[in-house]
Design an enzyme around this catalytic site. Structure first.
Site, PDB file in Angstrom:
ATOM      1  N   GLU A   1       0.131  -2.999   4.704  1.00 45.08           N
ATOM      2  CA  GLU A   1      -1.048  -2.081   4.848  1.00 45.08           C
ATOM      3  C   GLU A   1      -1.254  -1.416   5.891  1.00 45.08           C
ATOM      4  OE1 GLU A   1      -3.886  -0.690   4.034  1.00 45.08           O
ATOM      5  OE2 GLU A   1      -3.610  -1.527   1.648  1.00 45.08           O
ATOM      6  N   ASP A   2      -1.753  -0.223   6.603  1.00 44.60           N
ATOM      7  CA  ASP A   2      -1.872   0.384   8.095  1.00 44.60           C
ATOM      8  C   ASP A   2      -3.300   0.269   7.883  1.00 44.60           C
ATOM      9  OD1 ASP A   2      -2.226   2.377   5.520  1.00 44.60           O
ATOM     10  OD2 ASP A   2      -1.761   3.952   7.284  1.00 44.60           O
TER      11      ASP A   2
ATOM     12  N   ASP B   1       0.866  -0.807   0.166  1.00 46.35           N
ATOM     13  CA  ASP B   1      -0.148  -0.402  -0.339  1.00 46.35           C
ATOM     14  C   ASP B   1       0.524   0.514   0.067  1.00 46.35           C
ATOM     15  OD1 ASP B   1      -2.512   1.472   0.410  1.00 46.35           O
ATOM     16  OD2 ASP B   1      -1.689   1.868   2.864  1.00 46.35           O
ATOM     17  N   LEU B   2       0.569   2.362  -0.634  1.00 46.35           N
ATOM     18  CA  LEU B   2       1.313   3.356  -0.431  1.00 46.35           C
ATOM     19  C   LEU B   2       1.210   4.322   0.823  1.00 46.35           C
ATOM     20  CD1 LEU B   2       3.392   5.020  -1.733  1.00 46.35           C
ATOM     21  CD2 LEU B   2       1.116   6.420  -2.634  1.00 46.35           C
ATOM     22  N   ASP B   3      -0.170   4.674   0.948  1.00 47.85           N
ATOM     23  CA  ASP B   3      -0.588   6.253   2.327  1.00 47.85           C
ATOM     24  C   ASP B   3      -0.086   5.383   3.172  1.00 47.85           C
ATOM     25  OD1 ASP B   3      -1.017   8.723   0.526  1.00 47.85           O
ATOM     26  OD2 ASP B   3      -3.249   7.067  -0.050  1.00 47.85           O
TER      27      ASP B   3
ATOM     28  N   SER C   1      -2.587   0.964  -4.541  1.00 46.70           N
ATOM     29  CA  SER C   1      -2.890   1.569  -3.443  1.00 46.70           C
ATOM     30  C   SER C   1      -4.505   2.341  -3.834  1.00 46.70           C
ATOM     31  CB  SER C   1      -2.519   2.878  -3.330  1.00 46.70           C
ATOM     32  OG  SER C   1      -2.599   4.461  -3.669  1.00 46.70           O
ATOM     33  N   ALA C   2      -5.029   2.914  -3.221  1.00 48.46           N
ATOM     34  CA  ALA C   2      -6.803   3.241  -2.951  1.00 48.46           C
ATOM     35  C   ALA C   2      -6.501   5.284  -4.202  1.00 48.46           C
ATOM     36  CB  ALA C   2      -7.720   3.691  -2.237  1.00 48.46           C
TER      37      ALA C   2
ATOM     38  N   LYS D   1     -11.347  -1.139  -1.944  1.00 47.42           N
ATOM     39  CA  LYS D   1     -10.573  -1.329  -0.491  1.00 47.42           C
ATOM     40  C   LYS D   1     -11.869  -1.553   0.529  1.00 47.42           C
ATOM     41  CE  LYS D   1      -5.848  -0.609  -0.903  1.00 47.42           C
ATOM     42  NZ  LYS D   1      -4.769  -0.115  -0.346  1.00 47.42           N
TER      43      LYS D   1
ATOM     44  N   THR E   1       1.680   9.983   4.082  1.00 46.47           N
ATOM     45  CA  THR E   1       1.104  11.583   3.545  1.00 46.47           C
ATOM     46  C   THR E   1      -0.813  10.654   4.014  1.00 46.47           C
ATOM     47  OG1 THR E   1       0.636   9.341   1.916  1.00 46.47           O
ATOM     48  CG2 THR E   1       1.690  11.511   0.832  1.00 46.47           C
TER      49      THR E   1
ATOM     50  N   LYS F   1      -8.314   5.682   6.163  1.00 44.31           N
ATOM     51  CA  LYS F   1      -7.215   4.746   5.600  1.00 44.31           C
ATOM     52  C   LYS F   1      -7.296   4.097   4.414  1.00 44.31           C
ATOM     53  CE  LYS F   1      -4.388   6.193   8.941  1.00 44.31           C
ATOM     54  NZ  LYS F   1      -4.019   5.787  10.218  1.00 44.31           N
TER      55      LYS F   1
HETATM   56  C1  BG6 Z   1      -5.268   6.003   0.040  1.00 46.30           C
HETATM   57  C2  BG6 Z   1      -5.436   6.552   1.283  1.00 46.30           C
HETATM   58  O1  BG6 Z   1      -4.241   5.359  -0.068  1.00 46.30           O
HETATM   59  O2  BG6 Z   1      -6.267   6.489  -0.719  1.00 46.30           O
HETATM   60  C3  BG6 Z   1      -7.382   6.833   1.871  1.00 46.30           C
HETATM   61  O3  BG6 Z   1      -5.425   5.991   2.944  1.00 46.30           O
HETATM   62  C4  BG6 Z   1      -7.187   8.106   0.062  1.00 46.30           C
HETATM   63  O4  BG6 Z   1      -6.983   8.320   2.478  1.00 46.30           O
HETATM   64  C5  BG6 Z   1      -6.839   7.552  -0.875  1.00 46.30           C
HETATM   65  O5  BG6 Z   1      -8.711   8.734   0.431  1.00 46.30           O
HETATM   66  C6  BG6 Z   1      -7.761   8.284  -2.300  1.00 46.30           C
HETATM   67  O6  BG6 Z   1      -6.516   9.046  -2.218  1.00 46.30           O
HETATM   68  P1  BG6 Z   1      -6.678   9.505  -3.436  1.00 46.30           P
HETATM   69  O7  BG6 Z   1      -5.085  10.783  -3.304  1.00 46.30           O
HETATM   70  O8  BG6 Z   1      -7.183   9.369  -4.794  1.00 46.30           O
HETATM   71  O9  BG6 Z   1      -7.588  11.213  -2.848  1.00 46.30           O
HETATM   72 MG    MG Z   2      -2.749   3.084   3.529  1.00 48.41          MG
END
Ligand code: BG6
Ligand code: MG
Length: 220
Positions: free
Chosen positions: A169-170, A9-11, A114-115, A145, A17, A45
């Site tokens: 994943e966090d 996962d990224l964030d 990542s989302a 997710k 972030t 998240k």
């Molecule tokens: C996820 C975050 O990685 O990405 C969420 O954990 C976030 O908090 C989601 O809403 C969507 O991100 P973005 O950058 O497309 O707004």
């Molecule tokens: Mg995350």
């Protein structure tokens, strides 16, 4: 033996972030006249931008027209982009690069799952893009997710069976998604919050080489 695929996962796993997402959502909440707390942010998240705004408006008891909803989505993202604009390698979370390098040196397949729709520019900013064989992000999925779609696409693109994949994943939603995909789930962060994970670590500094080697040879 089949190769193990590693999906990050990224964030909140690679970079912190989550704090910038929080600030941007809090700014919007304040503008709309209500508070948005750190605890409430936990629900955001791993969750798509659209779903986050729906939850935020629920928290504030705010009704929105379609046009307002779309405007606030854009406003939040523009605010978020200002926070991430200056990101560089110093914002990579501890020992993430060490783990990526270890896997890369062993020629193991690595994906991002990542989302976020901002995933690629962030990886570019922190100069980690070259480590990833596959990027699956918010632009490639139809189901967010905890649906396993993002990780299943990543496995397919890596050419690895889902049961031979490991996910870092966090987010609760992310751990649920990894489990639903039949992958090994590793929670990065608070073990109480991520209690459904197969393994838990506060961060990558706690993960020794022996553990990684175990993952490489020993799949579910
Ligand atoms: C996820 C975050 O990685 O990405 C969420 O954990 C976030 O908090 C989601 O809403 C969507 O991100 P973005 O950058 O497309 O707004
Ligand atoms: Mg995350």
């Amino acid at each position: 033996m089949n190769k193990t695929g590693f999906i990050f996962d990224l964030d909140g796993v690679i970079v912190d972030t989550a704090k910038y997402h929080y600030l941007a959502w809090r700014n919007l909440a304040n503008e709309l006249g209500f508070e948005f707390t750190h605890d409430q942010n936990e629900l955001f998240k791993g969750v798509s931008r659209k779903r986050c705004l729906e939850i935020l408006l629920d928290i504030g008891g705010v009704e929105a027209t379609k046009a307002q909803f779309d405007t606030w989505m854009i406003e939040k993202n523009e605010d978020y982009l200002k926070y991430i604009e200056k990101m560089d390698e110093s914002e990579i979370l501890p020992d993430v690069t060490k783990v990526l390098r270890y896997l890369k040196e062993r020629e193991l397949p690595i994906a991002l799952g990542s989302a976020s729709k901002n995933a690629k520019p962030i990886l570019e900013k922190v100069k980690l893009l070259p480590y990833f064989d596959v990027i699956v992000d918010g632009n490639n999925v139809t189901k967010a997710k905890p649906d396993p779609e993002v990780f299943l696409i990543a496995a397919e693109e890596l050419g690895v069976n889902p049961q031979n994949c490991v996910v870092f994943e966090d987010a609760q939603a992310g751990i649920k998604a990894a489990n639903a995909a039949g992958m090994v789930s590793i929670g990065i962060g608070d073990a109480k919050i991520l209690s459904e994970a197969d393994y838990n670590f506060n961060d990558f500094t706690e993960m020794d080489v022996k553990f990684l080697v175990g993952l490489i040879n020993d799949n579910k």
